[in-house]
Structure formats: structure tokens, C-alpha cells
Scaffold this motif. Sequence first.
Motif, short mmCIF file in Angstrom:
data_model
loop_
_atom_site.label_atom_id
_atom_site.label_comp_id
_atom_site.label_asym_id
_atom_site.label_seq_id
_atom_site.Cartn_x
_atom_site.Cartn_y
_atom_site.Cartn_z
N ILE A 163 37.48 40.96 25.18
CA ILE A 163 37.72 39.56 25.56
C ILE A 163 39.16 39.17 25.25
O ILE A 163 39.84 38.53 26.07
N GLU A 164 39.64 39.54 24.07
CA GLU A 164 41.02 39.22 23.71
C GLU A 164 42.00 39.84 24.70
O GLU A 164 42.98 39.20 25.10
N TYR A 165 41.73 41.07 25.12
CA TYR A 165 42.61 41.73 26.09
C TYR A 165 42.57 41.02 27.44
O TYR A 165 43.62 40.77 28.04
N LEU A 166 41.38 40.68 27.90
CA LEU A 166 41.26 39.97 29.18
C LEU A 166 41.97 38.62 29.14
O LEU A 166 42.60 38.20 30.12
N THR B 294 44.38 38.06 34.00
CA THR B 294 44.13 38.47 35.37
C THR B 294 42.93 39.40 35.39
O THR B 294 42.49 39.86 34.34
N CYS B 295 42.41 39.68 36.55
CA CYS B 295 41.31 40.64 36.65
C CYS B 295 41.84 42.05 36.39
O CYS B 295 42.92 42.42 36.86
N ILE B 296 41.08 42.81 35.64
CA ILE B 296 41.49 44.16 35.23
C ILE B 296 40.53 45.18 35.82
O ILE B 296 39.31 45.02 35.73
N TYR C 155 37.26 43.24 36.09
CA TYR C 155 36.66 42.28 35.18
C TYR C 155 37.65 41.18 34.81
O TYR C 155 38.85 41.39 34.73
N CYS C 156 37.08 40.00 34.58
CA CYS C 156 37.85 38.87 34.06
C CYS C 156 36.90 38.00 33.24
O CYS C 156 35.68 38.11 33.35
#
Length: 110
Positions: free
Chosen positions: A32-35, A40-42, A81-82
Amino acid sequence: MGASKTENFTARQNMLANMAKALGHPARIAIIEYLLKVNTCICGDIVNELPLAQATVSQHLKELKNAGIIKGSIEGTAICYCVDEKALKVLQTFFINISIKLQKKNNSCC
């Protein structure tokens, strides 16, 4: 272990409990922290950010998605994912309400 009897609780209480359970692992917090950081969507970069195997990261993503905390969309052969901002707003509201009630509380409890 006895039955959890989730039917005895409101839909909101069950939803919050599922979200809290999904947040109960440090890898999921890191995801979650990275997103939130990339904003943006990863598609696939998440594996490079965690010290875990791809299959393990996929399982954590699945748990977060099932709890409604993140969203995933299929793009070609990848799933992107986002963060689901509505879900985070629900969690934010829950914790803000707790904080407000604690501030108003008389500290007469043990």
C-alpha cells in the motif's frame, strides 16, 4: 475454535474487519505504501520492491484486492494495481471517529 458469527454484525463492521485483517501483514502495508508513493497503477513492479517471491506478492495482492483496499485491472497479460481511494476513505473515517471519541472521553477508565 467457535464460529465467528459474522452475520450478527453490520455490513460495515464486517467490511472494516475484513479490511483490518488484510492490513495485518507488513508486506501488505509495504504494498500500500508503495502504491501510494508511485501514485499510479502498477503492473508488475511491486515484486521488485519487496523481498518476497512473485507468488507470495501475488497472494498478498489478492488479499488486499479481496478486502477492497486495492483495485486491479487486466492489461494484456498483466494485472495493474492501484489503491482504492474510496476504501481508504472508509478506513480514514473510522480511525478519525475513534480519535475524536478518545479526545472527548473522560480518562476515568483503568
